[in-house]
Structure formats: structure tokens, C-alpha cells
Write a protein that holds these residues in place. Structure first.
Motif, mmCIF file in Angstrom:
data_model
loop_
_atom_site.group_PDB
_atom_site.id
_atom_site.type_symbol
_atom_site.label_atom_id
_atom_site.label_comp_id
_atom_site.label_asym_id
_atom_site.label_seq_id
_atom_site.Cartn_x
_atom_site.Cartn_y
_atom_site.Cartn_z
ATOM 1 N N MET A 291 -2.263 6.867 -0.261
ATOM 2 C CA MET A 291 -2.759 8.162 -0.725
ATOM 3 C C MET A 291 -1.901 8.790 -1.829
ATOM 4 S SD MET A 291 -5.456 8.463 0.939
ATOM 5 C CE MET A 291 -5.766 6.839 1.591
ATOM 6 N N MET A 292 -0.675 8.319 -1.992
ATOM 7 C CA MET A 292 0.233 8.925 -2.961
ATOM 8 C C MET A 292 -0.243 8.662 -4.395
ATOM 9 S SD MET A 292 4.286 8.220 -3.619
ATOM 10 C CE MET A 292 4.778 8.861 -2.023
ATOM 11 N N ILE A 293 -0.195 9.698 -5.212
ATOM 12 C CA ILE A 293 -0.477 9.553 -6.647
ATOM 13 C C ILE A 293 0.876 9.556 -7.355
ATOM 14 C CG2 ILE A 293 -1.609 10.539 -8.673
ATOM 15 C CD1 ILE A 293 -3.622 11.869 -6.736
ATOM 16 N N PRO A 294 1.307 8.377 -7.800
ATOM 17 C CA PRO A 294 2.630 8.308 -8.438
ATOM 18 C C PRO A 294 2.659 9.078 -9.762
ATOM 19 C CG PRO A 294 1.785 6.112 -7.897
ATOM 20 C CD PRO A 294 0.665 7.076 -7.713
ATOM 21 N N ASP A 295 3.842 9.509 -10.147
ATOM 22 C CA ASP A 295 4.011 10.174 -11.445
ATOM 23 C C ASP A 295 3.470 9.270 -12.543
ATOM 24 O OD1 ASP A 295 5.206 12.369 -10.283
ATOM 25 O OD2 ASP A 295 7.251 11.682 -10.667
ATOM 26 N N GLY A 296 2.724 9.851 -13.459
ATOM 27 C CA GLY A 296 2.169 9.098 -14.576
ATOM 28 C C GLY A 296 0.793 8.511 -14.315
ATOM 29 N N PHE A 297 0.282 8.665 -13.087
ATOM 30 C CA PHE A 297 -1.044 8.151 -12.732
ATOM 31 C C PHE A 297 -1.950 9.323 -12.364
ATOM 32 C CE2 PHE A 297 1.792 4.610 -12.026
ATOM 33 C CZ PHE A 297 1.067 3.510 -12.449
ATOM 34 N N ASN B 205 -4.618 8.714 -10.192
ATOM 35 C CA ASN B 205 -5.303 8.291 -8.970
ATOM 36 C C ASN B 205 -4.302 7.556 -8.077
ATOM 37 O OD1 ASN B 205 -5.199 5.571 -9.971
ATOM 38 N ND2 ASN B 205 -6.995 6.030 -11.217
ATOM 39 N N ASN B 206 -4.788 7.074 -6.943
ATOM 40 C CA ASN B 206 -3.895 6.393 -6.009
ATOM 41 C C ASN B 206 -4.390 4.975 -5.724
ATOM 42 O OD1 ASN B 206 -6.023 6.787 -4.139
ATOM 43 N ND2 ASN B 206 -5.105 8.644 -3.336
ATOM 44 N N ILE B 207 -3.614 4.245 -4.946
ATOM 45 C CA ILE B 207 -3.955 2.856 -4.619
ATOM 46 C C ILE B 207 -5.301 2.802 -3.917
ATOM 47 C CG2 ILE B 207 -3.306 0.877 -3.184
ATOM 48 C CD1 ILE B 207 -0.343 1.648 -3.791
ATOM 49 N N TYR B 208 -5.505 3.675 -2.952
ATOM 50 C CA TYR B 208 -6.754 3.659 -2.194
ATOM 51 C C TYR B 208 -7.958 3.866 -3.117
ATOM 52 C CZ TYR B 208 -10.254 4.450 1.321
ATOM 53 O OH TYR B 208 -11.388 4.337 2.072
ATOM 54 N N TRP B 209 -7.869 4.852 -4.015
ATOM 55 C CA TRP B 209 -8.980 5.113 -4.934
ATOM 56 C C TRP B 209 -9.287 3.873 -5.765
ATOM 57 C CZ3 TRP B 209 -10.044 4.789 -10.072
ATOM 58 C CH2 TRP B 209 -11.231 5.379 -10.506
ATOM 59 N N TYR C 45 -16.370 7.271 -5.285
ATOM 60 C CA TYR C 45 -15.380 6.438 -5.963
ATOM 61 C C TYR C 45 -15.848 5.831 -7.288
ATOM 62 C CZ TYR C 45 -12.947 7.052 -1.591
ATOM 63 O OH TYR C 45 -12.316 7.615 -0.511
ATOM 64 N N LYS C 46 -16.977 6.294 -7.814
ATOM 65 C CA LYS C 46 -17.426 5.778 -9.114
ATOM 66 C C LYS C 46 -16.521 6.313 -10.224
ATOM 67 C CE LYS C 46 -20.786 9.461 -9.773
ATOM 68 N NZ LYS C 46 -22.209 9.812 -9.789
ATOM 69 N N LYS C 47 -16.692 5.757 -11.422
ATOM 70 C CA LYS C 47 -15.929 6.191 -12.585
ATOM 71 C C LYS C 47 -16.065 7.696 -12.763
ATOM 72 C CE LYS C 47 -15.486 5.171 -17.511
ATOM 73 N NZ LYS C 47 -15.988 4.312 -18.603
ATOM 74 N N GLY C 48 -14.938 8.347 -13.034
ATOM 75 C CA GLY C 48 -14.946 9.782 -13.260
ATOM 76 C C GLY C 48 -14.672 10.617 -12.031
ATOM 77 N N LEU D 215 -6.452 -4.217 -9.982
ATOM 78 C CA LEU D 215 -5.384 -4.833 -9.200
ATOM 79 C C LEU D 215 -4.055 -4.674 -9.939
ATOM 80 C CD1 LEU D 215 -4.451 -6.434 -6.731
ATOM 81 C CD2 LEU D 215 -5.144 -8.532 -7.930
ATOM 82 N N GLY D 216 -4.080 -4.801 -11.249
ATOM 83 C CA GLY D 216 -2.878 -4.567 -12.053
ATOM 84 C C GLY D 216 -2.393 -3.127 -11.953
ATOM 85 N N TYR D 217 -3.330 -2.169 -12.004
ATOM 86 C CA TYR D 217 -2.951 -0.764 -11.825
ATOM 87 C C TYR D 217 -2.279 -0.571 -10.467
ATOM 88 C CZ TYR D 217 -6.214 0.530 -15.630
ATOM 89 O OH TYR D 217 -6.878 0.652 -16.818
ATOM 90 N N ILE D 218 -2.860 -1.185 -9.447
ATOM 91 C CA ILE D 218 -2.334 -1.053 -8.087
ATOM 92 C C ILE D 218 -0.906 -1.599 -8.010
ATOM 93 C CG2 ILE D 218 -2.588 -1.971 -5.744
ATOM 94 C CD1 ILE D 218 -5.708 -1.756 -6.286
ATOM 95 N N MET D 219 -0.664 -2.733 -8.632
ATOM 96 C CA MET D 219 0.678 -3.307 -8.615
ATOM 97 C C MET D 219 1.670 -2.368 -9.308
ATOM 98 S SD MET D 219 -0.569 -7.194 -9.351
ATOM 99 C CE MET D 219 1.016 -7.930 -9.586
ATOM 100 N N ALA D 220 1.243 -1.746 -10.406
ATOM 101 C CA ALA D 220 2.098 -0.781 -11.096
ATOM 102 C C ALA D 220 2.337 0.451 -10.223
ATOM 103 C CB ALA D 220 1.460 -0.381 -12.430
ATOM 104 N N GLN D 221 1.307 0.905 -9.527
ATOM 105 C CA GLN D 221 1.469 2.057 -8.642
ATOM 106 C C GLN D 221 2.439 1.741 -7.507
ATOM 107 O OE1 GLN D 221 -2.764 2.702 -7.911
ATOM 108 N NE2 GLN D 221 -2.612 4.686 -8.939
ATOM 109 N N LYS D 222 2.334 0.540 -6.945
ATOM 110 C CA LYS D 222 3.260 0.160 -5.873
ATOM 111 C C LYS D 222 4.701 0.181 -6.379
ATOM 112 C CE LYS D 222 2.510 -2.695 -2.642
ATOM 113 N NZ LYS D 222 2.147 -2.489 -1.252
ATOM 114 N N ARG D 223 4.933 -0.346 -7.584
ATOM 115 C CA ARG D 223 6.294 -0.331 -8.149
ATOM 116 C C ARG D 223 6.755 1.111 -8.359
ATOM 117 N NH1 ARG D 223 4.323 -4.882 -10.695
ATOM 118 N NH2 ARG D 223 3.679 -3.762 -12.573
ATOM 119 N N ALA D 224 5.867 1.967 -8.830
ATOM 120 C CA ALA D 224 6.221 3.371 -9.056
ATOM 121 C C ALA D 224 6.559 4.057 -7.737
ATOM 122 C CB ALA D 224 5.092 4.095 -9.774
#
Length: 156
Positions: free
Chosen positions: A28-34, A36-40, A71-74, A141-150
Motif C-alpha cells: 500500500m505504500m506510495i514511495p517518494d517519487g511515485f 501509485n503503489n505496488i498493489y495498484w 484500477y484502469k488508467k487514470g 513489473l519494472g515499476y514494481i521492482m523500482a518501488q520495492k527498491r525505494a
């Protein structure tokens, strides 16, 4: 097409792995610079697949419209997600992949409305849509990996 469906299953297994192995708090966390979150991002993949594959082919969605509308675009991340919804999403990750491949084998997608994606790819048929859907889900999936690192960096 079998390779496209195989690739889709691999992407979905990776998404399911993240969903299952990430804490509720981190999902559920929205990392700084994002924004949205992993779940979204994971739920957005399921919603977008339905739009690209079913809506544009003139067929009914294979999931409840709740997922598409939420969960659609926007859309913005839903921060009040129950454990039951997480489990439902986990089920949808594998089930919608299986159903899509089966529907293709059953010639379910006879028509397709041309669509130009935000990345500039023109979708003219269901094969184009499945290919682009894989690209789209790989991107998330790439966004998610970046969010996990953040998130890991934010914890320390």
C-alpha cells in the motif's frame, strides 16, 4: 501465439510472487517519487488486460467491473484494501491469463477495434493486443521492482 501466452504466464507468476511475498503495508505504500503503489500496479495490469483484450474485441469482461473502474488508467491508488481483495487479485492473476489463452483457442476474438496505445503502438487485431499487453505488464513489473527498491531504502 503460444509463446505470447507463455510469456504472459511468466509475467503474471512474477506479479503473483510480489503480491504474495510483500507485506500489506509495503503493497500500500506510495514511495517518494511515485504516484501509485505496488498493489495498484498489479491490479492495473489485470484491469488493462480486460480492456485491451475483451473490451476492444467487443466481448464482455471476464472479471467484475469493480476491478476495471478502480484500477484502469487514470485512477488513483486505493489505500484501503482488505486481505480478501489481495487474495482475489492473486486468483485473478492466474485465472485471467488462463481464460484469455483458452478464449483465443476457442476463436472468441473475431473482431477487434483498432486502437493506438499511449506508447504509439497501433493495435489492429487480437494478436497485436496480446503482444502489447505483455509489454504493458512487463513495464509495470519494472515499476514494481523500482518501488520495492525505494521502499527498502525508505525503511533504513
Amino acid at each position: 501465439m503460444n509463446n505470447l501466452f507463455k510469456a504472459h504466464r511468466v509475467i503474471r507468476r512474477n506479479l503473483a510472487d510480489v503480491l504474495q511475498k510483500t507485506s500489506h503495508q509495503d503493497l500500500m505504500m506510495i514511495p517518494d517519487g511515485f504516484n501509485n503503489n505496488i498493489y495498484w500496479n498489479i491490479a492495473h495490469c489485470v484491469a488493462t488486460q480486460q480492456l485491451l483484450i475483451y473490451y476492444l474485441s467487443g466481448n464482455p469482461f471476464r472479471i467484475d467491473k469493480y476491478w476495471i473502474e478502480t484500477y484502469k488508467k487514470g485512477t488513483l491508488p486505493n489505500l484501503d484494501v482488505s486481505q480478501e481483495e489481495i487474495e482475489d487479485l492473486n486468483f485473478l492473476l492466474s485465472e485471467t491469463s488462463r481464460i484469455m489463452a483458452n478464449d483465443y483457442d476457442e476463436n472468441f476474438f473475431l473482431d477487434y477495434t483498432n486502437y493506438s496505445t499511449s506508447l504509439g503502438m497501433d493495435l489492429k487485431n487480437i494478436e497485436d493486443a496480446v503482444l502489447f499487453n505483455n509489454i504493458h505488464e512487463g513495464q509495470h513489473l519494472g515499476y514494481i521492482m523500482a518501488q520495492k527498491r525505494a521502499i527498502i531504502g525508505e525503511m533504513y
